[in-house]
Scaffold this motif. Structure first.
Motif, PDB file in Angstrom:
ATOM      1  N   PHE A 197       9.858  14.764   7.370  1.00  0.00           N
ATOM      2  CA  PHE A 197      10.456  13.883   6.376  1.00  0.00           C
ATOM      3  C   PHE A 197      10.334  14.153   5.094  1.00  0.00           C
ATOM      4  CE2 PHE A 197      10.512  11.673  10.536  1.00  0.00           C
ATOM      5  CZ  PHE A 197      11.718  11.181  10.546  1.00  0.00           C
ATOM      6  N   GLN A 198      11.323  14.200   4.214  1.00  0.00           N
ATOM      7  CA  GLN A 198      11.195  14.472   2.920  1.00  0.00           C
ATOM      8  C   GLN A 198      10.873  12.959   2.031  1.00  0.00           C
ATOM      9  OE1 GLN A 198      14.175  17.335   1.317  1.00  0.00           O
ATOM     10  NE2 GLN A 198      15.096  17.471   3.428  1.00  0.00           N
ATOM     11  N   GLN A 199      11.154  12.062   2.611  1.00  0.00           N
ATOM     12  CA  GLN A 199      10.960  10.695   2.091  1.00  0.00           C
ATOM     13  C   GLN A 199      10.214   9.873   3.025  1.00  0.00           C
ATOM     14  OE1 GLN A 199      14.936   9.355   1.134  1.00  0.00           O
ATOM     15  NE2 GLN A 199      15.121  10.463  -0.767  1.00  0.00           N
ATOM     16  N   PRO A 232      16.119  21.556  12.047  1.00  0.00           N
ATOM     17  CA  PRO A 232      16.616  20.653  13.217  1.00  0.00           C
ATOM     18  C   PRO A 232      15.338  20.659  14.139  1.00  0.00           C
ATOM     19  CG  PRO A 232      18.303  22.040  12.770  1.00  0.00           C
ATOM     20  CD  PRO A 232      17.199  22.530  11.971  1.00  0.00           C
ATOM     21  N   VAL A 233      15.163  19.579  14.738  1.00  0.00           N
ATOM     22  CA  VAL A 233      14.171  19.325  15.835  1.00  0.00           C
ATOM     23  C   VAL A 233      14.545  19.107  17.217  1.00  0.00           C
ATOM     24  CG1 VAL A 233      11.733  17.920  16.188  1.00  0.00           C
ATOM     25  CG2 VAL A 233      12.356  18.592  13.840  1.00  0.00           C
ATOM     26  N   GLY A 251      11.086   7.180  18.080  1.00  0.00           N
ATOM     27  CA  GLY A 251      11.316   7.062  16.620  1.00  0.00           C
ATOM     28  C   GLY A 251      12.246   8.179  16.052  1.00  0.00           C
ATOM     29  N   MET A 252      11.828   9.410  16.504  1.00  0.00           N
ATOM     30  CA  MET A 252      12.605  10.557  15.754  1.00  0.00           C
ATOM     31  C   MET A 252      13.886  10.544  16.216  1.00  0.00           C
ATOM     32  SD  MET A 252      10.553  12.657  14.007  1.00  0.00           S
ATOM     33  CE  MET A 252      10.870  14.340  14.284  1.00  0.00           C
ATOM     34  N   ARG A 257      16.404  12.315  13.698  1.00  0.00           N
ATOM     35  CA  ARG A 257      15.822  13.484  12.844  1.00  0.00           C
ATOM     36  C   ARG A 257      15.462  14.297  14.111  1.00  0.00           C
ATOM     37  NH1 ARG A 257      14.799  17.380  11.601  1.00  0.00           N
ATOM     38  NH2 ARG A 257      13.198  18.116   9.940  1.00  0.00           N
ATOM     39  N   ALA A 258      15.745  13.986  15.478  1.00  0.00           N
ATOM     40  CA  ALA A 258      15.481  14.890  16.638  1.00  0.00           C
ATOM     41  C   ALA A 258      16.374  14.755  17.785  1.00  0.00           C
ATOM     42  CB  ALA A 258      14.111  14.771  17.229  1.00  0.00           C
ATOM     43  N   ILE A 259      16.851  15.662  18.433  1.00  0.00           N
ATOM     44  CA  ILE A 259      17.622  15.595  19.618  1.00  0.00           C
ATOM     45  C   ILE A 259      16.654  15.658  20.784  1.00  0.00           C
ATOM     46  CG2 ILE A 259      19.361  16.858  20.986  1.00  0.00           C
ATOM     47  CD1 ILE A 259      20.554  17.758  18.375  1.00  0.00           C
ATOM     48  N   ILE A 260      16.645  14.713  21.746  1.00  0.00           N
ATOM     49  CA  ILE A 260      15.918  14.672  22.911  1.00  0.00           C
ATOM     50  C   ILE A 260      16.565  15.482  23.951  1.00  0.00           C
ATOM     51  CG2 ILE A 260      14.535  13.131  24.441  1.00  0.00           C
ATOM     52  CD1 ILE A 260      13.873  12.857  21.235  1.00  0.00           C
TER      53      ILE A 260
END
Length: 439
Positions: A197-199, A232-233, A251-252, A257-260
């Motif tokens: 994360f950037q923030q 990308p995660v 959470g991700m 922020r992520a693809i499961i």
């Protein structure tokens, strides 16, 4: 809540598996009534959902009246029976009951780790590289990270974590493999999240039943010494992905922020504390619950649902293919396209296949440069005379395309009459070499 798992982790991971069976089963007669009293009292006082504790306790007392535990002299089997009875009215994957004669003479109540136990766990985790198992760059510049737990020793593991993630900083996408990750420290969960994360980003809350205190967990790039992974995660999951690994995945996913990719996870969202019940028995009691700030719920009982569902075994291949196809769609340079297509084709290669008569008729054949293809015992082989007669086994990708070696594929080209007239060698770097057939 830091270190609440340490004592039980030390026992379950590093002591119990190596203790002789006789030491575990050499016990005196069990006072089941006293055990049930201790168990129900502990659940009344500490279990995260008081109404569920009441339901469980009512059932256990009814079972006691029905003499459901009479004749069970083996404490291991009694532990299993008690847990089965609990789960017949309420299932909490984190709740476990254990027996060990080591616990017989210890006082009842919460089992808090000693300073020595904490140091021992730190030493054992360090010996296991803080559960980090593999980091590499896959074809297509895809980062891959495999770790099987979230260490409770954040300070000790920082250099290991940061080195692993820094190694992947130039990749175009990252795959995090949690298929065998059983969880661990929520503090470590948020620490690893911080690299992506950037923030500063709110990720999870944990609410303690007794104290009513809420612990807030944030991904905070200020923790990562300037290392930020913006690509990308993708997170790989299985039925064995549990607890803290689910916290990370959920959470991700919730903040996109992520693809499961993979299977629905185990479904355990409640932190636990170990309590001794007397007579050598111990129960892990979930005493708190997670609350995601965006979904306003958690993954307890449901697990984390994948965005792309697949078997655990196929999850890595599917994820790699998904990433590579996205890369391919955005590339204009032809050689770069061939590089990505090569990686996609390599993932499609089959380990087992039946040699058809049509394929069989391609061989034997020889091509310039000393490449001789032939069939032996239903295997397609290539003898490369330019490499000292080294022999490679071909694996089919599609009808006329095969793997040749670690760096090349081979495509058999037909002329207008339908006969094989040449081959194309397709290299990992996108280069193509044509070789005519000489017999």
């Amino acid at each position: 809540m830091k270190n609440v798992h340490l004592a039980v982790l030390i026992y379950l991971l590093f002591i119990a598996p190596f203790r002789p069976l006789s030491a575990q089963t050499n016990v005196q007669r069990i006072n089941v009534t006293e055990l049930i009293d201790s168990l129900t009292s502990t659940l009344d006082n500490y279990y995260v959902f008081p109404e569920k504790a009441e339901l469980i306790n009512k059932h256990l007392r009814q079972q006691l009246i029905k003499k459901a535990y009479e004749g069970i002299s083996d404490p291991m089997k009694l532990s299993e029976k008690l847990l089965d009875d609990i789960r017949s009215v309420h299932t909490d994957p984190h709740m476990r009951i254990y027996y060990d004669s080591l616990f017989t003479n210890r006082n009842k109540g919460e089992q808090k780790p000693s300073a020595e136990e904490i140091e021992e766990l730190k030493r054992l985790e360090k010996e296991q590289n803080y559960l980090f198992k593999k980091v590499e760059v896959l074809p297509g510049n895809i980062g891959y990270l495999l770790f099987n737990g979230f260490s409770g020793d954040i300070e000790g593991s920082k250099s290991t974590v940061s080195s692993a993630l820094k190694f992947l900083i130039n990749t175009t996408a990252i795959i995090i493999d949690l298929r065998s990750n059983g969880g661990g420290s929520p503090e470590m969960v948020s620490y690893i999240e911080s690299y992506f994360f950037q923030q500063k980003t709110h990720m999870n809350d944990i609410i303690d039943r007794l104290s009513k205190d809420t612990s807030y967990f944030y991904a905070d790039p200020a923790k990562t010494a300037g290392i930020t992974l913006k690509m990308p995660v993708y997170i790989l999951t299985s039925k064995r992905t549990f607890s803290g690994a689910e916290d990370f995945s959920y959470g991700m996913q919730s903040v996109k922020r992520a693809i499961i990719v993979g299977e629905t996870t185990g479904g355990g969202a409640h932190p636990t504390k170990p309590f001794l019940l007397g007579q050598g028995f111990q129960i892990n009691v979930p005493f708190a619950r997670s609350l995601n700030p965006y979904t306003k719920t958690d993954w307890e009982g449901t697990g984390v649902k994948p965005d792309i569902q697949s078997s655990a075994n196929e999850a890595l291949k599917i994820t790699q293919t998904t990433i590579l196809q996205k890369q391919l769609a955005g590339i204009k340079d032809e050689q770069q396209k061939r590089k990505i297509q090569w990686a996609i084709d390599r993932l499609s290669a089959s380990e087992e296949f039946t040699l058809s008569s049509e394929t069989h008729n391609l061989f034997p054949s020889t091509y310039t440069g000393g490449l001789n293809f032939y069939v032996e015992k239903d295997k397609i082989l290539c003898k490369n005379n330019e490499r000292g007669g080294e022999i490679f086994e071909l694996k089919p990708i599609k009808k006329s395309l095969f793997t040749l070696d670690e760096n090349a594929h081979v495509e058999f080209i037909k002329d207008k009459s339908g006969k094989i007239s040449s081959i194309k060698l397709l290299f990992e770097n996108g280069r193509i070499v044509d070789k005519p057939r000489i017999n």
